[in-house]
Motif scaffolding. Structure first.
Motif, mmCIF file in Angstrom:
data_model
loop_
_atom_site.group_PDB
_atom_site.id
_atom_site.type_symbol
_atom_site.label_atom_id
_atom_site.label_comp_id
_atom_site.label_asym_id
_atom_site.label_seq_id
_atom_site.Cartn_x
_atom_site.Cartn_y
_atom_site.Cartn_z
ATOM 1 N N GLY A 104 0.836 -1.197 0.000
ATOM 2 C CA GLY A 104 0.000 0.000 0.000
ATOM 3 C C GLY A 104 0.870 1.246 0.000
ATOM 4 N N GLY A 105 0.473 2.244 -0.773
ATOM 5 C CA GLY A 105 1.272 3.446 -0.925
ATOM 6 C C GLY A 105 2.056 3.444 -2.228
ATOM 7 N N LYS A 106 2.206 2.273 -2.832
ATOM 8 C CA LYS A 106 2.831 2.176 -4.143
ATOM 9 C C LYS A 106 1.765 2.415 -5.214
ATOM 10 N N ASN A 107 2.205 2.977 -6.322
ATOM 11 C CA ASN A 107 1.323 3.201 -7.467
ATOM 12 C C ASN A 107 1.832 2.401 -8.645
ATOM 13 N N ALA A 108 0.945 2.167 -9.613
ATOM 14 C CA ALA A 108 1.341 1.431 -10.805
ATOM 15 C C ALA A 108 0.665 2.018 -12.035
ATOM 16 N N VAL A 109 1.351 1.858 -13.143
ATOM 17 C CA VAL A 109 0.820 2.143 -14.465
ATOM 18 C C VAL A 109 1.097 0.901 -15.289
ATOM 19 N N THR A 139 -3.793 -9.074 -8.941
ATOM 20 C CA THR A 139 -2.423 -8.934 -8.460
ATOM 21 C C THR A 139 -2.207 -7.580 -7.795
ATOM 22 N N LEU A 140 -2.255 -6.512 -8.571
ATOM 23 C CA LEU A 140 -1.880 -5.204 -8.033
ATOM 24 C C LEU A 140 -2.844 -4.715 -6.956
ATOM 25 N N ASN A 141 -4.133 -4.686 -7.240
ATOM 26 C CA ASN A 141 -5.085 -4.236 -6.216
ATOM 27 C C ASN A 141 -5.088 -5.155 -4.999
ATOM 28 N N PHE A 142 -4.919 -6.450 -5.221
ATOM 29 C CA PHE A 142 -4.865 -7.402 -4.109
ATOM 30 C C PHE A 142 -3.726 -7.054 -3.156
#
Length: 180
Positions: A104-109, A139-142
């Motif tokens: 949490g706190g990481k972002n992705a594109v 994956t990412l949201n999880f």
């Protein structure tokens, strides 16, 4: 995909961001999560190749993924990298109240491409949603990574050069519009 990677990297650097690139093909990364890996991960004796990738993720504020769509999903190399690197205790934890995301706190594109089919070809049977769900949601949201943009570029092999150039301009605009 290489042009998208180069464009995104240049846009990030132009905006003053430090960039680390993890090219899974050149790394020759082992993609099979096997019994030895599981045993070592469970004991806290993280294999060196996994530890290195986790250190890069821990360093990053933004994760940018660039990949083709194969069989309505990520390539096996990316999936195997995620299987090994986004491990229990690092990328997610599950307790009696459910899953938690230490990332949490990481972002992705995410920028992904399809070969020959146009967007409308994917829209009719749920495939359009399928090519997004496993990476974004599963994956990412999880792992509590906030996906800022998830963009699929369709038919990159068959569209005219002008369309490919417009895609790269969109990559630049996406990166430029990030609030990091």
């Amino acid at each position: 995909n290489h042009a998208i990677y180069q464009t995104a990297k240049a846009a990030l650097e132009d905006a003053g961001h430090d960039v680390r690139v993890r090219d899974l093909y050149s790394l020759n990364f082992k993609v099979t999560l096997d019994d030895e890996d599981l045993t070592r991960l469970e004991s806290g004796n993280i294999p060196d190749d996994i530890r290195t990738e986790q250190e890069h993720i821990a360093w990053a504020d933004l994760l940018v993924f660039v990949h083709p769509v194969w069989w309505q999903d990520r390539p096996a190399l990316l999936k195997g990298w995620l299987d090994r690197v986004f491990s229990d205790g690092f990328a997610y934890e599950i307790d009696e109240s459910g899953p938690k995301g230490p990332l949490g706190g990481k972002n992705a594109v995410v920028f992904q491409t399809t070969g020959g089919l146009l967007e409308q070809d994917y829209a009719t049977d749920g495939a359009k949603d399928a090519i997004v769900r496993s990476m974004r949601d599963g994956t990412l949201n999880f792992c509590a990574v906030e996906v800022l943009t998830y963009k699929t570029f369709y038919a990159v092999l068959t569209v005219p050069q002008e369309a490919r150039e417009a895609m790269l301009e969109e990559v630049t605009n996406v990166i430029a519009g990030l609030q990091l």
